[in-house]
Design a protein around this motif. Structure first.
Motif, PDB file in Angstrom:
ATOM      1  N   GLN A  67       0.848  -1.183   0.000  1.00  0.00           N
ATOM      2  CA  GLN A  67       0.000   0.000   0.000  1.00  0.00           C
ATOM      3  C   GLN A  67       0.887   1.237   0.000  1.00  0.00           C
ATOM      4  O   GLN A  67       2.084   1.184   0.265  1.00  0.00           O
ATOM      5  CB  GLN A  67      -0.911   0.009   1.241  1.00  0.00           C
ATOM      6  CG  GLN A  67      -1.814  -1.215   1.338  1.00  0.00           C
ATOM      7  CD  GLN A  67      -2.786  -1.312   0.189  1.00  0.00           C
ATOM      8  OE1 GLN A  67      -3.321  -0.299  -0.248  1.00  0.00           O
ATOM      9  NE2 GLN A  67      -3.011  -2.512  -0.320  1.00  0.00           N
ATOM     10  N   GLN A  68       0.264   2.390  -0.269  1.00  0.00           N
ATOM     11  CA  GLN A  68       1.020   3.639  -0.352  1.00  0.00           C
ATOM     12  C   GLN A  68       1.726   3.929   0.973  1.00  0.00           C
ATOM     13  O   GLN A  68       1.169   3.761   2.049  1.00  0.00           O
ATOM     14  CB  GLN A  68       0.058   4.783  -0.685  1.00  0.00           C
ATOM     15  CG  GLN A  68       0.749   6.114  -0.930  1.00  0.00           C
ATOM     16  CD  GLN A  68      -0.230   7.134  -1.478  1.00  0.00           C
ATOM     17  OE1 GLN A  68      -1.377   6.814  -1.711  1.00  0.00           O
ATOM     18  NE2 GLN A  68       0.235   8.336  -1.675  1.00  0.00           N
ATOM     19  N   GLY A  69       2.972   4.401   0.890  1.00  0.00           N
ATOM     20  CA  GLY A  69       3.724   4.797   2.073  1.00  0.00           C
ATOM     21  C   GLY A  69       4.069   3.646   2.985  1.00  0.00           C
ATOM     22  O   GLY A  69       3.838   3.713   4.188  1.00  0.00           O
ATOM     23  N   THR A  70       4.647   2.587   2.442  1.00  0.00           N
ATOM     24  CA  THR A  70       4.977   1.401   3.217  1.00  0.00           C
ATOM     25  C   THR A  70       6.473   1.138   3.191  1.00  0.00           C
ATOM     26  O   THR A  70       7.101   1.213   2.143  1.00  0.00           O
ATOM     27  CB  THR A  70       4.237   0.171   2.648  1.00  0.00           C
ATOM     28  OG1 THR A  70       2.836   0.387   2.721  1.00  0.00           O
ATOM     29  CG2 THR A  70       4.576  -1.079   3.425  1.00  0.00           C
ATOM     30  N   LEU A  71       7.028   0.822   4.368  1.00  0.00           N
ATOM     31  CA  LEU A  71       8.441   0.444   4.478  1.00  0.00           C
ATOM     32  C   LEU A  71       8.533  -1.045   4.800  1.00  0.00           C
ATOM     33  O   LEU A  71       7.899  -1.521   5.746  1.00  0.00           O
ATOM     34  CB  LEU A  71       9.132   1.229   5.591  1.00  0.00           C
ATOM     35  CG  LEU A  71       9.802   2.554   5.235  1.00  0.00           C
ATOM     36  CD1 LEU A  71      10.368   3.200   6.492  1.00  0.00           C
ATOM     37  CD2 LEU A  71      10.929   2.356   4.226  1.00  0.00           C
ATOM     38  N   VAL A  72       9.323  -1.750   4.008  1.00  0.00           N
ATOM     39  CA  VAL A  72       9.558  -3.178   4.226  1.00  0.00           C
ATOM     40  C   VAL A  72      11.055  -3.399   4.372  1.00  0.00           C
ATOM     41  O   VAL A  72      11.857  -2.800   3.645  1.00  0.00           O
ATOM     42  CB  VAL A  72       9.013  -4.009   3.051  1.00  0.00           C
ATOM     43  CG1 VAL A  72       9.406  -5.472   3.193  1.00  0.00           C
ATOM     44  CG2 VAL A  72       7.490  -3.888   2.970  1.00  0.00           C
ATOM     45  N   PHE A  73      11.430  -4.259   5.327  1.00  0.00           N
ATOM     46  CA  PHE A  73      12.834  -4.493   5.641  1.00  0.00           C
ATOM     47  C   PHE A  73      13.189  -5.948   5.365  1.00  0.00           C
ATOM     48  O   PHE A  73      12.437  -6.864   5.711  1.00  0.00           O
ATOM     49  CB  PHE A  73      13.104  -4.180   7.119  1.00  0.00           C
ATOM     50  CG  PHE A  73      12.707  -2.795   7.523  1.00  0.00           C
ATOM     51  CD1 PHE A  73      13.634  -1.765   7.540  1.00  0.00           C
ATOM     52  CD2 PHE A  73      11.399  -2.505   7.881  1.00  0.00           C
ATOM     53  CE1 PHE A  73      13.270  -0.485   7.907  1.00  0.00           C
ATOM     54  CE2 PHE A  73      11.017  -1.225   8.247  1.00  0.00           C
ATOM     55  CZ  PHE A  73      11.960  -0.211   8.261  1.00  0.00           C
ATOM     56  N   VAL A  74      14.351  -6.159   4.754  1.00  0.00           N
ATOM     57  CA  VAL A  74      14.828  -7.505   4.448  1.00  0.00           C
ATOM     58  C   VAL A  74      16.265  -7.626   4.961  1.00  0.00           C
ATOM     59  O   VAL A  74      17.088  -6.727   4.742  1.00  0.00           O
ATOM     60  CB  VAL A  74      14.798  -7.779   2.931  1.00  0.00           C
ATOM     61  CG1 VAL A  74      15.246  -9.207   2.641  1.00  0.00           C
ATOM     62  CG2 VAL A  74      13.385  -7.552   2.367  1.00  0.00           C
ATOM     63  N   ALA A  75      16.563  -8.730   5.635  1.00  0.00           N
ATOM     64  CA  ALA A  75      17.896  -8.970   6.176  1.00  0.00           C
ATOM     65  C   ALA A  75      18.572 -10.106   5.420  1.00  0.00           C
ATOM     66  O   ALA A  75      17.905 -10.918   4.765  1.00  0.00           O
ATOM     67  CB  ALA A  75      17.806  -9.314   7.659  1.00  0.00           C
ATOM     68  N   ASN A 105       3.945  -8.706   6.070  1.00  0.00           N
ATOM     69  CA  ASN A 105       2.625  -8.188   6.426  1.00  0.00           C
ATOM     70  C   ASN A 105       2.623  -7.461   7.768  1.00  0.00           C
ATOM     71  O   ASN A 105       1.573  -7.037   8.246  1.00  0.00           O
ATOM     72  CB  ASN A 105       1.570  -9.311   6.429  1.00  0.00           C
ATOM     73  CG  ASN A 105       1.889 -10.417   7.411  1.00  0.00           C
ATOM     74  OD1 ASN A 105       2.887 -10.361   8.109  1.00  0.00           O
ATOM     75  ND2 ASN A 105       1.044 -11.425   7.453  1.00  0.00           N
ATOM     76  N   GLU A 106       3.803  -7.288   8.357  1.00  0.00           N
ATOM     77  CA  GLU A 106       3.961  -6.476   9.565  1.00  0.00           C
ATOM     78  C   GLU A 106       4.762  -5.217   9.248  1.00  0.00           C
ATOM     79  O   GLU A 106       5.441  -4.648  10.089  1.00  0.00           O
ATOM     80  CB  GLU A 106       4.666  -7.298  10.652  1.00  0.00           C
ATOM     81  CG  GLU A 106       3.897  -8.546  11.042  1.00  0.00           C
ATOM     82  CD  GLU A 106       4.761  -9.622  11.691  1.00  0.00           C
ATOM     83  OE1 GLU A 106       4.185 -10.575  12.239  1.00  0.00           O
ATOM     84  OE2 GLU A 106       6.007  -9.530  11.631  1.00  0.00           O
ATOM     85  N   ALA A 107       4.676  -4.795   7.989  1.00  0.00           N
ATOM     86  CA  ALA A 107       5.468  -3.664   7.501  1.00  0.00           C
ATOM     87  C   ALA A 107       5.086  -2.374   8.218  1.00  0.00           C
ATOM     88  O   ALA A 107       4.039  -2.265   8.863  1.00  0.00           O
ATOM     89  CB  ALA A 107       5.280  -3.499   5.994  1.00  0.00           C
ATOM     90  N   LEU A 108       5.946  -1.376   8.068  1.00  0.00           N
ATOM     91  CA  LEU A 108       5.727  -0.059   8.674  1.00  0.00           C
ATOM     92  C   LEU A 108       4.960   0.824   7.700  1.00  0.00           C
ATOM     93  O   LEU A 108       5.409   1.066   6.579  1.00  0.00           O
ATOM     94  CB  LEU A 108       7.079   0.572   9.020  1.00  0.00           C
ATOM     95  CG  LEU A 108       7.055   1.991   9.587  1.00  0.00           C
ATOM     96  CD1 LEU A 108       6.203   2.077  10.846  1.00  0.00           C
ATOM     97  CD2 LEU A 108       8.475   2.461   9.889  1.00  0.00           C
ATOM     98  N   HIS A 109       3.814   1.319   8.121  1.00  0.00           N
ATOM     99  CA  HIS A 109       2.982   2.192   7.289  1.00  0.00           C
ATOM    100  C   HIS A 109       3.192   3.631   7.736  1.00  0.00           C
ATOM    101  O   HIS A 109       2.956   3.968   8.896  1.00  0.00           O
ATOM    102  CB  HIS A 109       1.521   1.780   7.377  1.00  0.00           C
ATOM    103  CG  HIS A 109       1.295   0.351   7.012  1.00  0.00           C
ATOM    104  ND1 HIS A 109       1.394  -0.104   5.714  1.00  0.00           N
ATOM    105  CD2 HIS A 109       1.023  -0.739   7.767  1.00  0.00           C
ATOM    106  CE1 HIS A 109       1.164  -1.401   5.686  1.00  0.00           C
ATOM    107  NE2 HIS A 109       0.955  -1.814   6.917  1.00  0.00           N
ATOM    108  N   LEU A 110       3.655   4.474   6.816  1.00  0.00           N
ATOM    109  CA  LEU A 110       4.099   5.820   7.146  1.00  0.00           C
ATOM    110  C   LEU A 110       3.022   6.857   6.875  1.00  0.00           C
ATOM    111  O   LEU A 110       2.251   6.747   5.921  1.00  0.00           O
ATOM    112  CB  LEU A 110       5.337   6.180   6.323  1.00  0.00           C
ATOM    113  CG  LEU A 110       6.562   5.286   6.484  1.00  0.00           C
ATOM    114  CD1 LEU A 110       7.634   5.700   5.486  1.00  0.00           C
ATOM    115  CD2 LEU A 110       7.100   5.340   7.903  1.00  0.00           C
TER     116      LEU A 110
END
Length: 298
Positions: free
Chosen positions: A69-77, A125-130
């Motif tokens: 969705q708009q304004g979403t941050l996803v992190f990958v390690a 699906n636990e991403a950060l929504h800004l």
């Protein structure tokens, strides 16, 4: 089954996205000027932070899916698997990507505590929504890193780049705290489900079969990643998920030690302890006396 594509260098990732490599260990990519990720499954050997500014595609993360969705941050390690699924209709990718290799962090302040940023182990699906304002701050951090990459590499480059990455991650910690607070109703629902899960667990024979309920087990039953689940419980209760589980076990133990027909060892085994002495040690740590002393006092 299609082969998994290994992305173990920044250069390999840049080539896949059709952008130049300005630094061998870090890259900031304006996604509107890059090729879309091909439909494939990728094994990341680098860190990645994605800011998606518009709804733009379906990702597979492990066995789950996430629709951006708009304004979403996803992190990958490093070590995580991310898959890009085919879309029925074409889309234009807009947003940013920060890619950096673990070697960039060697002998830097960030390298000493990168693992403290637990959101790198969250499910997608636990991403950060800004919010719009938060997104502006994140983009500003990314542009500062990009500015450093456009300069000639010198003895200050690594310190400045990693400092700005750490600044970005610190903002993400703040924004995740805000997300936990604003999702109060959802969080309370998770806690209620957590409490019910523990009640059901101890109303069954699972303690004898599986042992003590672990944080990973509870998170899995609630369809959450262990780190996200642990952070949520900590924000809501002030206790770690492990402490919360132990508190529940001790409350049950206080009731069961009064059964005169059972020894303390029997109670320990019923609660899922493999060794009675571990039960006695935890009970004394939490209550201040041993189970036998508690029984005699009351």
């Amino acid at each position: 089954m299609a082969a998994v594509v290994k992305i173990d260098t920044v250069t390999k990732y840049n080539e896949m996205r059709g952008v130049p490599t300005l630094h061998p260990l870090v890259s900031v990519i304006d996604l509107s000027a890059a090729k879309p990720m091909p439909v494939a499954t990728f094994n990341f050997g680098v860190y990645a932070v994605y800011l998606k500014e518009f709804k733009c595609g379906l990702l597979r993360y492990g066995r789950g899916h996430y629709d951006y969705q708009q304004g979403t941050l996803v992190f990958v390690a490093p070590g995580q698997i991310l898959g890009v699924e085919p879309k029925a209709t074409p889309y234009e990718t807009k947003g940013w990507a920060l890619i950096f290799h673990p070697d960039l962090l060697v002998n830097t302040p960030l390298g000493k505590h990168i693992h403290a940023y637990s959101f790198f182990s969250y499910h997608v699906n636990e991403a950060l929504h800004l919010s719009d304002k938060e997104a502006v701050i994140i983009v500003d951090c990314l542009k500062k890193i990009a500015y450093e990459l456009e300069q000639a590499i010198d003895k200050h480059s690594r310190a400045l780049i990693t400092a700005n990455i750490e600044l970005l991650l610190q903002y993400c910690v703040r924004f995740y705290d805000r997300q936990f607070i604003t999702r109060d109703n959802v969080n309370k629902g998770v806690l209620e489900s957590f409490e019910q899960l523990l009640r059901d667990y101890y109303a069954s024979n699972k303690p004898q079969q599986l042992g003590l309920p672990s944080v990973a087990y509870c998170a899995g039953e609630l369809h959450l990643s262990p780190n996200y689940f642990g952070d949520l419980v900590k924000k809501e209760t002030g206790k770690t998920a492990q402490e919360y589980i132990q508190h529940t076990i001790i409350d049950l133990a206080k009731e069961r030690v009064f059964d005169a027909g059972k020894s303390v060892s029997q109670v320990a085994y019923e609660l899922g302890f493999k060794y009675p002495q571990h039960f006695t040690r935890l009970f004394r740590q939490k209550v201040g006396v041993t189970p036998n002393e508690y029984r005699n006092m009351n």
